[in-house]
Design a protein around this motif. Structure first.
Motif, PDB file in Angstrom:
ATOM      1  N   SER A  54       0.798  -1.166  -0.229  1.00 41.72           N
ATOM      2  CA  SER A  54       0.286  -0.419  -0.042  1.00 41.72           C
ATOM      3  C   SER A  54       0.857   1.435   0.281  1.00 41.72           C
ATOM      4  O   SER A  54       1.854   0.944   0.588  1.00 41.72           O
ATOM      5  CB  SER A  54      -1.157  -0.092   1.555  1.00 41.72           C
ATOM      6  N   ILE A  55       0.226   1.886  -0.452  1.00 40.88           N
ATOM      7  CA  ILE A  55       1.617   3.577  -0.912  1.00 40.88           C
ATOM      8  C   ILE A  55       0.248   4.256   0.121  1.00 40.88           C
ATOM      9  O   ILE A  55      -0.431   4.939  -0.035  1.00 40.88           O
ATOM     10  CB  ILE A  55       1.516   4.333  -2.313  1.00 40.88           C
ATOM     11  N   ARG A  68      -3.192   6.491  -0.735  1.00 38.19           N
ATOM     12  CA  ARG A  68      -2.469   6.846  -2.237  1.00 38.19           C
ATOM     13  C   ARG A  68      -3.616   5.333  -3.052  1.00 38.19           C
ATOM     14  O   ARG A  68      -4.008   5.211  -3.878  1.00 38.19           O
ATOM     15  CB  ARG A  68      -1.692   6.693  -2.914  1.00 38.19           C
ATOM     16  N   LEU A  69      -2.959   4.319  -2.450  1.00 35.49           N
ATOM     17  CA  LEU A  69      -3.438   2.967  -2.872  1.00 35.49           C
ATOM     18  C   LEU A  69      -3.096   1.457  -2.471  1.00 35.49           C
ATOM     19  O   LEU A  69      -2.048   1.662  -1.359  1.00 35.49           O
ATOM     20  CB  LEU A  69      -2.311   2.541  -4.061  1.00 35.49           C
ATOM     21  N   GLU A  70      -4.110   0.680  -1.695  1.00 39.39           N
ATOM     22  CA  GLU A  70      -4.361  -0.621  -0.924  1.00 39.39           C
ATOM     23  C   GLU A  70      -3.907  -1.381  -2.137  1.00 39.39           C
ATOM     24  O   GLU A  70      -4.305  -1.867  -2.811  1.00 39.39           O
ATOM     25  CB  GLU A  70      -6.017  -0.732  -0.691  1.00 39.39           C
ATOM     26  N   GLU A  80     -11.053  -5.125   3.917  1.00 39.92           N
ATOM     27  CA  GLU A  80     -10.991  -3.663   3.133  1.00 39.92           C
ATOM     28  C   GLU A  80     -10.266  -2.799   2.869  1.00 39.92           C
ATOM     29  O   GLU A  80      -9.016  -3.857   2.600  1.00 39.92           O
ATOM     30  CB  GLU A  80     -11.190  -2.664   5.024  1.00 39.92           C
ATOM     31  N   ASP A  81     -10.725  -2.363   1.862  1.00 40.26           N
ATOM     32  CA  ASP A  81      -9.829  -1.468   1.191  1.00 40.26           C
ATOM     33  C   ASP A  81      -9.657  -0.145   1.659  1.00 40.26           C
ATOM     34  O   ASP A  81     -11.123   0.255   1.498  1.00 40.26           O
ATOM     35  CB  ASP A  81     -10.388  -1.642  -0.340  1.00 40.26           C
ATOM     36  N   TRP A  82      -8.633   0.597   2.462  1.00 39.41           N
ATOM     37  CA  TRP A  82      -8.529   1.948   3.223  1.00 39.41           C
ATOM     38  C   TRP A  82      -8.266   3.096   2.163  1.00 39.41           C
ATOM     39  O   TRP A  82      -8.044   4.313   2.511  1.00 39.41           O
ATOM     40  CB  TRP A  82      -7.731   1.852   3.454  1.00 39.41           C
ATOM     41  N   ILE A 144       5.404   6.649   2.002  1.00 40.32           N
ATOM     42  CA  ILE A 144       5.582   5.608   3.018  1.00 40.32           C
ATOM     43  C   ILE A 144       4.995   4.019   1.937  1.00 40.32           C
ATOM     44  O   ILE A 144       3.830   4.365   1.784  1.00 40.32           O
ATOM     45  CB  ILE A 144       5.040   4.675   4.535  1.00 40.32           C
ATOM     46  N   PHE A 145       6.014   3.095   1.817  1.00 41.66           N
ATOM     47  CA  PHE A 145       5.479   1.579   1.439  1.00 41.66           C
ATOM     48  C   PHE A 145       4.673   0.972   2.593  1.00 41.66           C
ATOM     49  O   PHE A 145       6.234   0.174   3.484  1.00 41.66           O
ATOM     50  CB  PHE A 145       6.466   1.008   0.059  1.00 41.66           C
TER      51      PHE A 145
END
Length: 156
Positions: A54-55, A68-70, A80-82, A144-145
């Motif tokens: 996730s970014i 930005r991206l899950e 869940e997708d945050w 952060i990755f």
């Protein structure tokens, strides 16, 4: 609620080998004490690990982080997708300390490793890596990755 995440010095031997290869790849791209830039570690280089990443992007000078991206695998693990939400929302929902861990990773430019329980599925344990990156080659670490791999060898 899940208890606090446990910071670890290194990945446990029971961790998915893909977590180690990503951590090694990230480390190989660090230079002059700086974490890699997104130019160095873009989608093509990350292909083997993409679903587990996730970014998070620093906002308000690093006071919080917008997702930005899950990663699709992370969404499958948690249910869940945050995407579009904030690390502070994760902290509030799960009594976590994600924002402070991410702030520390950005400040030091070093990875932060944790043994965690999957908040939504308390019976699952995982390793989480927070890998700082720079969105611009000439800029500071500002993303952060967040990487999660299930770890069947750890108790939840």
């Amino acid at each position: 609620m899940v208890g606090p995440d446990r910071e670890i010095a290194d990945l446990p031997s029971s961790a998915d080998p893909q977590a180690r290869t990503l951590l090694d790849k990230w480390g190989s791209l660090c230079a002059d004490g700086l974490p890699p830039s997104r130019e160095q570690i873009g989608p093509f280089e990350l292909r083997p690990w993409l679903g587990h990443i996730s970014i998070y992007e620093a906002v308000d000078g690093g006071a919080d982080f917008r997702i930005r991206l899950e990663g699709t695998r992370i969404s499958q693990m948690t249910g869940e997708d945050w995407t579009g939400r904030y690390a502070s929302e994760v902290d509030a929902a799960f009594n976590a300390q994600l924002v402070s861990h991410m702030q520390e990773a950005l400040r030091t430019g070093r990875p932060s490793l944790h043994a965690i329980g999957i908040y939504q599925r308390k019976f699952r344990s995982a390793v989480r890596m927070l890998l700082p990156v720079r969105s611009r080659a000439d800029g500071p670490a500002d993303q952060i990755f967040l990487v999660i791999y299930l770890d069947p060898g750890q108790a939840p």
